[in-house]
Design an enzyme around this catalytic site. Structure first.
Site, short mmCIF file in Angstrom:
data_model
loop_
_atom_site.label_atom_id
_atom_site.label_comp_id
_atom_site.label_asym_id
_atom_site.label_seq_id
_atom_site.Cartn_x
_atom_site.Cartn_y
_atom_site.Cartn_z
N CYS A 169 31.26 42.13 66.26
CA CYS A 169 32.48 42.63 67.66
C CYS A 169 33.23 43.06 66.61
O CYS A 169 34.31 43.96 67.52
CB CYS A 169 32.98 41.68 67.07
N HIS A 309 43.15 41.33 67.85
CA HIS A 309 41.87 40.37 68.18
C HIS A 309 42.13 39.42 68.94
O HIS A 309 41.31 39.67 69.46
CB HIS A 309 41.12 40.07 66.93
N GLU A 320 43.81 35.69 61.63
CA GLU A 320 44.38 36.68 61.51
C GLU A 320 45.84 37.33 61.44
O GLU A 320 46.96 37.81 61.19
CB GLU A 320 43.71 37.25 63.44
N LYS A 341 42.21 39.97 75.00
CA LYS A 341 41.20 39.04 75.54
C LYS A 341 41.76 37.53 76.26
O LYS A 341 40.67 37.06 76.94
CB LYS A 341 40.54 38.96 74.32
N HIS A 346 36.66 38.06 75.75
CA HIS A 346 35.49 39.26 74.54
C HIS A 346 34.88 39.86 74.72
O HIS A 346 33.36 39.11 74.81
CB HIS A 346 35.44 38.26 73.58
N PHE A 405 31.30 38.71 63.64
CA PHE A 405 30.63 37.73 63.01
C PHE A 405 30.09 38.08 61.82
O PHE A 405 29.89 39.16 62.07
CB PHE A 405 29.21 36.53 63.47
#
Length: 422
Positions: A169, A309, A320, A341, A346, A405
């Protein structure tokens, strides 16, 4: 050699409308493009909502041959590239081909076409020994993600460096950062760079269902993506592409180009911790932010906006928030921070590039996009997430961050174009 690098062209394919204008109108309106999945029958899945692109390849200039040859994600990249090149108003035929390069980020490559073709050659999964005669002649191009960069390079006549960056990502951020580095070190003068992904497919849904990462809020798709809200319960899958024309600063100035932003700093880190897990203190992301600021010659007090994010998972949002506090200190509480997002989902590897576009446009227009669907903040997420409505604000320097991830953490600093020491 350490040359300055600027963005002079932007192209977008995103949920809610193709093109930069439609994208900017959506993300500053607070409207969402999340809806029930329509690309296939998702009845059997736990999460059945997504942010799909209303995309007609022929309408957007692709030939029938290109449409057949290219995976949906590659089609997105091609159309976004065309817009970016037109926006940059750069005559590519006067650029030395060996000084023109391409980087494309993608998390899952040509997943849509690979899955479709496997279903065909295996007769719906019934045959272990597949019949290759049922496959399209371009199947190999769907297998290798390098085909994406090759298609873009052919489109613009690039004979310089070409690469695909796949870091989950953070692929979009990392792809643009790689292109910037190639220009900064003198390996290229112009790069066409960005990212693309079209992951809304049965196999992708099954993967995220298995780890319960995506939201099961199927009865209210419009409000399903709600980063930093106490009621959030997973992210909404998206798709799309953002491509840019990057140039060496002097090259852009000499030809009178419109400059959206300068990329002044970048850093990435990995937590080497867990495939999907994050340490709660946000140390690795904070370190990436700190190093990106150092390269940019910026202090925490200089950051006017943080593009989060903000995936909408409890683990990520808290991680975050902690990272931004750790990196920016007291300034974190004074700096608006929002997640687009919440409106466009996403799109995995593509989203980092799409968020760079949001930052460049925010700098250009002096507007901070909102976090949609944020009505009841998580008490552990106590920063200014710009809930529901966009905010007019003078912006000189912005920060965008990504988390993926595998433990990938990236941070990029963009600044308004202007004179500064090289």
């Amino acid at each position: 050699m350490n040359r300055r690098v600027v963005i002079t062209g932007i192209g977008l394919v995103a949920p809610g409308g193709t093109g930069t204008k439609a994208f900017w109108e959506l993300i500053t309106s607070g409207r969402t493009a999340t809806r029930p999945i329509s690309l296939f029958d998702a009845t059997a899945f736990r999460s059945r909502v997504a942010a799909e692109c209303d995309f007609d390849p022929v309408l957007h200039g692709l030939t029938p041959q290109e449409t057949r040859r290219m995976d949906r994600a590659t089609q997105f990249a091609a159309v976004a590239t065309d817009e970016a090149v037109a926006d940059a108003a750069l005559a590519f035929d006067v650029v030395e081909p060996g000084r023109l390069g391409v980087t494309v980020g993608s998390a899952v490559g040509c997943t849509t076409s690979l899955e479709r073709e496997y279903v065909a050659v295996s007769d719906g999964g019934r045959n272990w020994l597949v019949d290759h005669g049922y496959a399209v002649p371009h199947l190999y191009g769907h297998l290798v993600p390098s085909s994406m960069a090759a298609e873009v390079a052919r489109r613009v006549g690039a004979e310089g460096p070409a690469a695909v960056v796949s870091t989950g990502c953070t692929s979009g951020l990392d792809s643009v950062a790689h292109a910037r580095e190639l220009i900064a070190e003198g390996s290229a003068d112009v790069m066409v760079a960005g990212a693309t992904d079209a992951p809304i497919s049965p196999i992708t849904l099954a993967c995220f269902d298995a780890i319960r990462a995506t939201t099961p809020r199927n009865d209210d798709p419009e409000h399903a993506s709600r980063p930093f809200d106490v009621t959030r319960n997973g992210f909404v899958l998206g798709e799309g592409s953002a491509m840019f024309v990057l140039e060496e600063y002097g090259h852009a100035v000499r030809r009178g180009a419109t400059v959206y932003a300068e990329i002044t700093g970048f850093a990435s880190r990995c937590n080497a911790f867990h495939m999907t897990g994050l340490r709660p203190d946000g140390r690795e992301m904070a370190e990436a932010i700190r190093l990106a600021l150092a390269e940019a010659g910026a202090r925490p007090a200089d950051i006017d906006y943080v593009n989060a994010h903000g995936s909408g998972t409890k683990q990520n949002d808290r991680h975050e928030t902690a990272a931004v506090k750790l990196a920016l200190g007291a300034r974190a509480y004074e700096t608006p921070m929002s997640s687009i997002k919440s409106m466009i989902g996403h799109s995995l590897g593509a989203i980092g590039a799409i968020e760079i576009a949001a930052c460049a446009l925010a700098l250009r227009h002096g507007v901070v996009p909102p976090t949609a669907n944020l009505h009841t903040p998580d008490p552990e997420c106590d920063l200014d997430y710009v809930p529901l409505h966009a905010r007019r604000q003078d912006l000189d320097t912005v920060l965008t961050v990504g988390s993926g991830f595998g433990g990938f953490q990236s941070a990029m600093v963009l600044a308004r174009p202007g004179e500064r020491a090289a």
